[in-house]
Design a protein around this motif. Structure first.
Motif, PDB file in Angstrom:
ATOM      1  N   LEU A  20      12.628   1.112 -21.824  1.00 42.24           N
ATOM      2  CA  LEU A  20      11.949  -0.183 -21.900  1.00 42.24           C
ATOM      3  C   LEU A  20      12.894  -1.352 -21.662  1.00 42.24           C
ATOM      4  N   GLU A  21      12.391  -2.319 -20.943  1.00 38.94           N
ATOM      5  CA  GLU A  21      13.140  -3.562 -20.671  1.00 38.94           C
ATOM      6  C   GLU A  21      12.249  -4.753 -21.015  1.00 38.94           C
ATOM      7  N   ILE A  22      12.729  -5.613 -21.896  1.00 39.03           N
ATOM      8  CA  ILE A  22      11.949  -6.796 -22.263  1.00 39.03           C
ATOM      9  C   ILE A  22      12.066  -7.850 -21.169  1.00 39.03           C
ATOM     10  N   ARG A  23      10.922  -8.349 -20.713  1.00 35.38           N
ATOM     11  CA  ARG A  23      10.895  -9.367 -19.673  1.00 35.38           C
ATOM     12  C   ARG A  23      10.775 -10.775 -20.257  1.00 35.38           C
ATOM     13  N   ARG A  24       9.925 -10.937 -21.300  1.00 36.82           N
ATOM     14  CA  ARG A  24       9.750 -12.269 -21.887  1.00 36.82           C
ATOM     15  C   ARG A  24       9.009 -12.153 -23.216  1.00 36.82           C
ATOM     16  N   PHE A  25       9.160 -13.186 -24.031  1.00 34.29           N
ATOM     17  CA  PHE A  25       8.365 -13.303 -25.256  1.00 34.29           C
ATOM     18  C   PHE A  25       6.998 -13.866 -24.880  1.00 34.29           C
ATOM     19  N   ILE A  26       5.929 -13.269 -25.416  1.00 34.01           N
ATOM     20  CA  ILE A  26       4.580 -13.740 -25.093  1.00 34.01           C
ATOM     21  C   ILE A  26       4.098 -14.759 -26.120  1.00 34.01           C
ATOM     22  N   THR A  27       3.925 -14.314 -27.358  1.00 32.09           N
ATOM     23  CA  THR A  27       3.420 -15.205 -28.408  1.00 32.09           C
ATOM     24  C   THR A  27       3.482 -14.483 -29.748  1.00 32.09           C
ATOM     25  N   LYS A  28       3.089 -15.191 -30.796  1.00 35.47           N
ATOM     26  CA  LYS A  28       2.896 -14.583 -32.108  1.00 35.47           C
ATOM     27  C   LYS A  28       1.402 -14.531 -32.390  1.00 35.47           C
ATOM     28  N   THR A  29       0.955 -13.458 -33.047  1.00 33.30           N
ATOM     29  CA  THR A  29      -0.434 -13.396 -33.503  1.00 33.30           C
ATOM     30  C   THR A  29      -0.442 -13.252 -35.020  1.00 33.30           C
ATOM     31  N   TYR A  30      -1.582 -13.643 -35.594  1.00 33.65           N
ATOM     32  CA  TYR A  30      -1.711 -13.651 -37.054  1.00 33.65           C
ATOM     33  C   TYR A  30      -3.016 -12.980 -37.444  1.00 33.65           C
ATOM     34  N   HIS A  31      -2.955 -12.068 -38.398  1.00 31.95           N
ATOM     35  CA  HIS A  31      -4.201 -11.560 -38.952  1.00 31.95           C
ATOM     36  C   HIS A  31      -4.016 -11.164 -40.418  1.00 31.95           C
ATOM     37  N   VAL A  32      -5.117 -11.244 -41.153  1.00 30.98           N
ATOM     38  CA  VAL A  32      -5.118 -10.952 -42.586  1.00 30.98           C
ATOM     39  C   VAL A  32      -5.620  -9.528 -42.789  1.00 30.98           C
ATOM     40  N   PHE A  33      -4.928  -8.786 -43.634  1.00 29.54           N
ATOM     41  CA  PHE A  33      -5.377  -7.449 -43.993  1.00 29.54           C
ATOM     42  C   PHE A  33      -5.227  -7.261 -45.500  1.00 29.54           C
ATOM     43  N   LYS A  34      -5.847  -6.224 -46.016  1.00 26.69           N
ATOM     44  CA  LYS A  34      -5.812  -5.970 -47.450  1.00 26.69           C
ATOM     45  C   LYS A  34      -5.091  -4.661 -47.718  1.00 26.69           C
ATOM     46  N   ARG A  35      -4.114  -4.699 -48.613  1.00 25.45           N
ATOM     47  CA  ARG A  35      -3.354  -3.499 -48.965  1.00 25.45           C
ATOM     48  C   ARG A  35      -3.167  -3.456 -50.471  1.00 25.45           C
ATOM     49  N   ASN A  36      -3.561  -2.353 -51.071  1.00 22.14           N
ATOM     50  CA  ASN A  36      -3.458  -2.188 -52.529  1.00 22.14           C
ATOM     51  C   ASN A  36      -4.120  -3.331 -53.284  1.00 22.14           C
ATOM     52  N   GLY A  37      -5.281  -3.746 -52.767  1.00 22.73           N
ATOM     53  CA  GLY A  37      -6.056  -4.774 -53.448  1.00 22.73           C
ATOM     54  C   GLY A  37      -5.582  -6.197 -53.233  1.00 22.73           C
ATOM     55  N   ARG A  38      -4.567  -6.400 -52.389  1.00 17.11           N
ATOM     56  CA  ARG A  38      -4.017  -7.740 -52.151  1.00 17.11           C
ATOM     57  C   ARG A  38      -4.134  -8.111 -50.677  1.00 17.11           C
ATOM     58  N   PHE A  39      -4.509  -9.363 -50.425  1.00 18.33           N
ATOM     59  CA  PHE A  39      -4.511  -9.861 -49.062  1.00 18.33           C
ATOM     60  C   PHE A  39      -3.082 -10.144 -48.622  1.00 18.33           C
ATOM     61  N   LYS A  40      -2.796  -9.793 -47.370  1.00 24.36           N
ATOM     62  CA  LYS A  40      -1.484 -10.078 -46.795  1.00 24.36           C
ATOM     63  C   LYS A  40      -1.664 -10.639 -45.391  1.00 24.36           C
TER      64      LYS A  40
END
Length: 209
Positions: free
Chosen positions: A122-142
């Protein structure tokens, strides 16, 4: 502007109060983030815009409200201009995973793609972006913040989906098949793709003289 996805529904964080008539606009200082997440999960809220004039405070707000898990992944192209997808939890996705301690973003992105698909070189060509999403683990939102990179490889060997991570398939997909896969993917993954992947084939567009 930030889009934080909760079950494919985005919470918008922006510097503008008015971004559309259907949106409920809430000043950032009055936002009760966990309550908003619960309302979205219950189907009681669909369009919400949290606003503040200072853009630097938007992501700072997010990182204060929920524990943050940082991840990295890749949109990988091969010499045939195909894109590498994985199939997990009955949806098509792109390979990604949690960043380990003392690991850089690019290093983590390459490692995770290799581990989840078996691809090499693999060769990295460029940074695209950041994404954000909420998930629940062990009863806590993260909050998961994922750093995405465009990558390239001329690897043409066997793909090996990481079964222990619940990945059922790893597949190279051409333009047409990528479009089809995105119909059964996540909204935050769609943000990574050029608009033509979400509409029509570039050859079908009318060229204006």
């Amino acid at each position: 502007m930030y889009k934080v996805f909760v079950k494919d529904i985005p919470i918008i964080l922006s510097t503008e109060k008015h971004i559309g008539g259907q949106y409920t606009a809430i000043p950032l200082k009055l936002a009760r983030f966990k309550k908003l997440i619960k309302k979205i999960n219950k189907g009681k809220l669909t369009y919400v815009n949290l606003y503040h004039k200072n853009p630097e405070k938007l992501e700072r707000f997010l990182r204060k409200k929920l524990p943050v898990v940082e991840a990295a992944g890749g949109m990988v192209y091969n010499s045939n201009k195909e894109i590498l997808f994985i199939h997990r939890n009955d949806r098509w996705d792109l390979p990604k995973g949690k960043i380990e301690k003392k690991e850089g973003y690019e290093e983590a992105a390459i490692r995770e793609v290799e581990e989840e698909t078996g691809v090499e070189g693999l060769e990295i060509r460029r940074f695209i972006t950041k994404t954000y999403h909420v998930f629940k683990r062990n009863g806590r939102f993260k909050l998961k913040v994922t750093y995405w990179y465009e990558m390239y490889t001329d690897y043409d060997g066997e793909l090996r989906p990481e079964k222990s991570e619940g990945i059922k398939k790893a597949k190279w997909k051409n333009f047409e098949k990528s479009q089809k896969a995105l119909q059964d993917s996540y909204e935050n993954i769609k943000l990574l793709f050029p608009k033509e992947y979400l509409t029509t084939h570039p050859n079908d567009r009318v060229t204006q003289v």
